[in-house]
Motif scaffolding. Structure first.
Motif, PDB file in Angstrom:
ATOM      1  N   LEU A  28      26.776  35.677 170.178  1.00 14.45           N
ATOM      2  CA  LEU A  28      27.732  34.812 169.822  1.00 14.45           C
ATOM      3  C   LEU A  28      28.591  34.612 171.154  1.00 14.45           C
ATOM      4  O   LEU A  28      28.928  33.478 171.417  1.00 14.45           O
ATOM      5  N   LYS A  29      28.846  35.543 172.007  1.00 15.57           N
ATOM      6  CA  LYS A  29      29.634  35.480 173.171  1.00 15.57           C
ATOM      7  C   LYS A  29      29.019  34.530 174.291  1.00 15.57           C
ATOM      8  O   LYS A  29      29.820  33.801 174.917  1.00 15.57           O
ATOM      9  N   PHE A  30      27.653  34.307 174.386  1.00 13.46           N
ATOM     10  CA  PHE A  30      27.214  33.663 175.158  1.00 13.46           C
ATOM     11  C   PHE A  30      27.244  31.988 174.737  1.00 13.46           C
ATOM     12  O   PHE A  30      26.953  31.127 175.602  1.00 13.46           O
ATOM     13  N   ARG A  31      27.692  31.917 173.586  1.00 11.02           N
ATOM     14  CA  ARG A  31      27.770  30.423 173.139  1.00 11.02           C
ATOM     15  C   ARG A  31      29.388  30.122 173.303  1.00 11.02           C
ATOM     16  O   ARG A  31      29.681  28.834 173.233  1.00 11.02           O
ATOM     17  N   ALA A  32      30.239  30.782 173.785  1.00 14.19           N
ATOM     18  CA  ALA A  32      31.622  30.374 174.033  1.00 14.19           C
ATOM     19  C   ALA A  32      31.664  29.660 175.174  1.00 14.19           C
ATOM     20  O   ALA A  32      31.003  29.973 176.421  1.00 14.19           O
TER      21      ALA A  32
END
Length: 142
Positions: A28-32
């Motif tokens: 998920l962090k890479f989607r921020a």
């Protein structure tokens, strides 16, 4: 609470912890917005180092509780032994190898694809499934 009840608590906390970090936070962090690959890798390195330490607490505390209870069968204990072996492999091989690759990417290197992340995900799946089975087995023993 007796030692088996503490063991159940620790086991399901461990399952939840690994599941939340490895199967949610990690990707998920890479989607921020604004999170580049180097930033995401820097965050990941920090989080997975911390997670590894917490997992060792869960694993060692579980072993102490098993030794203290002395009443668990070999099959039940085996369900915890394998996740601890997996954690040992992650600590001594997978995490250092992934950390080295992350450092190189953060420094600007372009690397060929690697299967390390797939190995890590597989190891996490094995660990979570066996820990869950361990916890359920303990619940059945109550």
């Amino acid at each position: 609470m007796n030692s088996e009840q503490y063991l159940i608590l620790l086991t399901f906390l461990w399952v939840g912890f690994v599941s939340a970090i490895s199967f949610m936070e990690a990707w998920l962090k890479f989607r921020a917005p604004g999170v580049t690959l180097p930033i995401g890798l820097s965050i990941g390195r920090l989080i997975f180092r911390g997670m590894n330490k917490v997992e060792w607490f869960f694993g060692l505390a579980s072993l102490v509780l098993i030794i203290g209870s002395g009443s668990l069968g070999i099959t039940t204990s085996f369900l915890l032994f394998i996740p601890i072996v997996v954690l040992l492999l992650q600590t001594t091989w997978l995490l250092p190898a992934m950390d080295k690759r992350a450092e190189m990417v953060i420094s600007g290197a372009e690397l060929p694809k690697s299967a390390l992340h797939f190995y890590y995900i597989g190891a996490e799946l094995v660990k979570v499934v066996l820990l869950f089975a361990f916890g359920v087995t303990l619940l059945g023993n109550l």
